[in-house]
Design an enzyme around this catalytic site. Structure first.
Site, PDB file in Angstrom:
ATOM      1  N   GLY A 170       0.829  -1.203   0.000  1.00  0.00           N
ATOM      2  CA  GLY A 170       0.000   0.000   0.000  1.00  0.00           C
ATOM      3  C   GLY A 170       0.860   1.248   0.000  1.00  0.00           C
ATOM      4  O   GLY A 170       1.440   1.606   1.028  1.00  0.00           O
ATOM      5  N   LEU A 171       0.954   1.901  -1.161  1.00  0.00           N
ATOM      6  CA  LEU A 171       1.827   3.073  -1.275  1.00  0.00           C
ATOM      7  C   LEU A 171       0.992   4.353  -1.294  1.00  0.00           C
ATOM      8  O   LEU A 171       1.027   5.134  -2.236  1.00  0.00           O
ATOM      9  CB  LEU A 171       2.693   2.976  -2.534  1.00  0.00           C
ATOM     10  CG  LEU A 171       3.916   3.899  -2.571  1.00  0.00           C
ATOM     11  CD1 LEU A 171       4.968   3.422  -1.578  1.00  0.00           C
ATOM     12  CD2 LEU A 171       4.507   3.962  -3.975  1.00  0.00           C
ATOM     13  N   GLY A 172       0.215   4.536  -0.232  1.00  0.00           N
ATOM     14  CA  GLY A 172      -0.481   5.798  -0.045  1.00  0.00           C
ATOM     15  C   GLY A 172       0.408   6.782   0.692  1.00  0.00           C
ATOM     16  O   GLY A 172       1.641   6.692   0.644  1.00  0.00           O
ATOM     17  N   ARG A 173      -0.209   7.725   1.411  1.00  0.00           N
ATOM     18  CA  ARG A 173       0.569   8.743   2.123  1.00  0.00           C
ATOM     19  C   ARG A 173       1.543   8.111   3.120  1.00  0.00           C
ATOM     20  O   ARG A 173       2.733   8.425   3.150  1.00  0.00           O
ATOM     21  CB  ARG A 173      -0.380   9.700   2.859  1.00  0.00           C
ATOM     22  CG  ARG A 173      -1.286  10.508   1.944  1.00  0.00           C
ATOM     23  CD  ARG A 173      -2.311  11.279   2.775  1.00  0.00           C
ATOM     24  NE  ARG A 173      -3.209  12.065   1.948  1.00  0.00           N
ATOM     25  CZ  ARG A 173      -4.325  11.577   1.400  1.00  0.00           C
ATOM     26  NH1 ARG A 173      -4.656  10.307   1.586  1.00  0.00           N
ATOM     27  NH2 ARG A 173      -5.102  12.349   0.665  1.00  0.00           N
ATOM     28  N   ILE A 174       1.016   7.210   3.956  1.00  0.00           N
ATOM     29  CA  ILE A 174       1.855   6.622   4.989  1.00  0.00           C
ATOM     30  C   ILE A 174       2.822   5.614   4.393  1.00  0.00           C
ATOM     31  O   ILE A 174       4.007   5.576   4.758  1.00  0.00           O
ATOM     32  CB  ILE A 174       0.977   5.982   6.080  1.00  0.00           C
ATOM     33  CG1 ILE A 174       0.176   7.072   6.797  1.00  0.00           C
ATOM     34  CG2 ILE A 174       1.829   5.199   7.070  1.00  0.00           C
ATOM     35  CD1 ILE A 174      -0.890   6.539   7.741  1.00  0.00           C
ATOM     36  N   THR A 253       0.773  -1.190  11.159  1.00  0.00           N
ATOM     37  CA  THR A 253       0.321   0.030  11.835  1.00  0.00           C
ATOM     38  C   THR A 253      -0.923   0.582  11.139  1.00  0.00           C
ATOM     39  O   THR A 253      -1.251   1.757  11.295  1.00  0.00           O
ATOM     40  CB  THR A 253       1.426   1.107  11.838  1.00  0.00           C
ATOM     41  OG1 THR A 253       1.890   1.306  10.490  1.00  0.00           O
ATOM     42  CG2 THR A 253       2.594   0.696  12.711  1.00  0.00           C
ATOM     43  N   ARG A 255      -4.557  -1.433  10.023  1.00  0.00           N
ATOM     44  CA  ARG A 255      -5.781  -1.939  10.637  1.00  0.00           C
ATOM     45  C   ARG A 255      -5.543  -3.381  11.072  1.00  0.00           C
ATOM     46  O   ARG A 255      -4.960  -4.176  10.340  1.00  0.00           O
ATOM     47  CB  ARG A 255      -6.963  -1.856   9.655  1.00  0.00           C
ATOM     48  CG  ARG A 255      -7.553  -0.457   9.517  1.00  0.00           C
ATOM     49  CD  ARG A 255      -8.216  -0.042  10.830  1.00  0.00           C
ATOM     50  NE  ARG A 255      -8.845   1.273  10.776  1.00  0.00           N
ATOM     51  CZ  ARG A 255      -8.262   2.393  11.180  1.00  0.00           C
ATOM     52  NH1 ARG A 255      -7.007   2.360  11.606  1.00  0.00           N
ATOM     53  NH2 ARG A 255      -8.907   3.540  11.153  1.00  0.00           N
ATOM     54  N   ASP A 279       0.834  -2.386  15.967  1.00  0.00           N
ATOM     55  CA  ASP A 279       0.197  -1.287  16.694  1.00  0.00           C
ATOM     56  C   ASP A 279      -1.313  -1.457  16.678  1.00  0.00           C
ATOM     57  O   ASP A 279      -2.017  -0.779  17.418  1.00  0.00           O
ATOM     58  CB  ASP A 279       0.579   0.063  16.068  1.00  0.00           C
ATOM     59  CG  ASP A 279       0.021   1.229  16.861  1.00  0.00           C
ATOM     60  OD1 ASP A 279       0.363   1.341  18.055  1.00  0.00           O
ATOM     61  OD2 ASP A 279      -0.766   2.016  16.285  1.00  0.00           O
ATOM     62  N   GLU A 284      -9.117  -5.592  18.792  1.00  0.00           N
ATOM     63  CA  GLU A 284      -8.647  -4.707  19.863  1.00  0.00           C
ATOM     64  C   GLU A 284      -9.819  -3.924  20.450  1.00  0.00           C
ATOM     65  O   GLU A 284     -10.789  -3.617  19.752  1.00  0.00           O
ATOM     66  CB  GLU A 284      -7.583  -3.739  19.326  1.00  0.00           C
ATOM     67  CG  GLU A 284      -8.100  -2.781  18.263  1.00  0.00           C
ATOM     68  CD  GLU A 284      -7.035  -1.827  17.736  1.00  0.00           C
ATOM     69  OE1 GLU A 284      -7.193  -0.623  17.999  1.00  0.00           O
ATOM     70  OE2 GLU A 284      -6.082  -2.271  17.078  1.00  0.00           O
ATOM     71  N   HIS A 302      -2.360   0.824  19.727  1.00  0.00           N
ATOM     72  CA  HIS A 302      -2.933   1.727  18.719  1.00  0.00           C
ATOM     73  C   HIS A 302      -2.459   3.160  18.987  1.00  0.00           C
ATOM     74  O   HIS A 302      -3.242   4.108  19.030  1.00  0.00           O
ATOM     75  CB  HIS A 302      -4.466   1.668  18.744  1.00  0.00           C
ATOM     76  CG  HIS A 302      -5.087   2.044  17.434  1.00  0.00           C
ATOM     77  ND1 HIS A 302      -6.097   1.314  16.843  1.00  0.00           N
ATOM     78  CD2 HIS A 302      -4.851   3.070  16.590  1.00  0.00           C
ATOM     79  CE1 HIS A 302      -6.462   1.875  15.704  1.00  0.00           C
ATOM     80  NE2 HIS A 302      -5.707   2.956  15.535  1.00  0.00           N
ATOM     81  N   ALA A 303      -1.154   3.292  19.138  1.00  0.00           N
ATOM     82  CA  ALA A 303      -0.553   4.567  19.522  1.00  0.00           C
ATOM     83  C   ALA A 303       0.249   5.212  18.416  1.00  0.00           C
ATOM     84  O   ALA A 303       0.761   6.324  18.587  1.00  0.00           O
ATOM     85  CB  ALA A 303       0.349   4.362  20.736  1.00  0.00           C
TER      86      ALA A 303
END
Length: 338
Positions: A170-174, A253, A255, A279, A284, A302-303
């Protein structure tokens, strides 16, 4: 009253503020007193936080609110959108929106927004931190020293990063932010993203893998950066985990449900992956005890999204989006889910 896509809504007089609720779960700590949201929306809206226990969420449709700012521990299902008489729009205070029944909202003409352009740096940094802590055995070294040891061999056999392959799913923003950080550490970076532009790899100095299984088989590190959809739920199931390179590190990090947590225990025993940094975890905050205490797992609560600045940015953008809608302005502080 006016009818909008089959839904009856009450038109407010221009001098009556809109009602805005900030929905959160007990103990989550996001909504707090909604002071920031009140400050931004001002006299345009009557803003109130609403902390909803799990046993009361079947009655969310009874909540009288024109606009909902929704945190990720509370879900809005089809019943909410079918039975709510007042909701005009939902703003997810998050990047993800899998906790909202988007199709049901669309059927009722209720737009749903999310905030994908916050916290990119924090999540990318956390992704690298999880990997580095696992690869350099920081937890084991800490315990070794606490037990009065002082032997460098306690680090095991870490690898040289510049000789490793980092696989970005997944090469989105993150995902892109992680890829650039991995490049700075000297990794050869490969990505899989069937929805990204052809040729983007040439502009960024990356390698594209057209098959996810191929990426899993060649990567020493795999990090996940995709939204949770029907297509991506359990993207890494038992079969895909088994296709990972033996000894690889897996970092999530994004889902929790991208990884089938029920299959992960056996995969760790086979060292496919050998170590995992999470994360987010499926189900959860009810994380299985075996995973909490597993010697090859590093789990954070989830931090990854959080810094003082990123949380302020998220709350600000979500509230600004509501203010823009109340004013009838184009929504630029959030992105509509389409």
């Amino acid at each position: 009253m006016a009818t909008h896509t089959g839904r009856t809504v009450h038109k407010k007089p221009p001098d009556v503020p809109s009602s805005v609720v900030v929905l959160d779960a007990p103990g989550a700590g996001y909504a707090e007193g909604a002071e920031r949201e009140r400050q931004i929306i001002g006299p345009l809206g009557d803003v109130r936080p609403l902390i909803v226990p799990a046993e009361q969420r079947g009655r969310l449709h009874e909540v009288e609110a024109d606009y909902v700012i929704l945190w990720h521990r509370v879900s809005l299902d089809a019943e909410f959108f079918e039975r709510s008489a007042s909701c005009r729009a939902v703003v997810c205070a998050s990047v993800g929106y899998d906790h909202v029944d988007i199709e049901a909202a669309r059927a009722r003409g209720i737009p749903v927004y999310h905030v994908p352009h916050y916290g990119t740096e924090e999540v990318a940094d956390h992704t690298l931190a999880l990997f580095l802590a696992l690869e350099r055995r920081l937890g084991e070294l800490r315990d070794h020293v606490r037990d009065h040891g002082w032997d460098w061999r306690a680090i095991g056999e870490p690898r040289r990063l510049s000789e490793m392959v980092w696989g970005v799913v997944g090469l989105g923003r993150i995902g892109l932010a992680v890829a650039r950080r991995a490049q700075a550490f000297g990794f050869r970076v490969v990505f899989h993203d069937p929805y990204n532009h052809p040729g983007i790899e040439k502009a960024l100095g990356l390698e594209r893998s057209h098959q996810l299984d191929q990426l899993l088989g060649e990567s020493d590190v795999v990090s996940l950066h995709v939204p949770l959809t029907q297509e991506t739920r359990h993207l890494l199931d038992a079969g895909r985990l088994h296709r990972m390179k033996r000894g690889a590190v897996l970092v999530n990090t994004a889902r929790g449900a991208l990884i089938d947590v029920s299959a992960l225990r056996a995969a760790l025993a086979e060292e496919r992956p050998a170590r995992v940094g999470l994360d987010v975890v499926e189900g959860e905050p009810d994380v299985p005890m075996w995973l909490r205490i597993h010697s090859k797992a590093l789990v954070s609560p989830h931090a990854a999204f959080y810094s003082v600045r990123s949380l302020s940015e998220l709350r600000t953008r979500a509230a600004e989006a509501v203010r823009q809608m109340i004013n009838g302005e184009p929504v630029t502080s959030a992105v509509e889910v389409v």
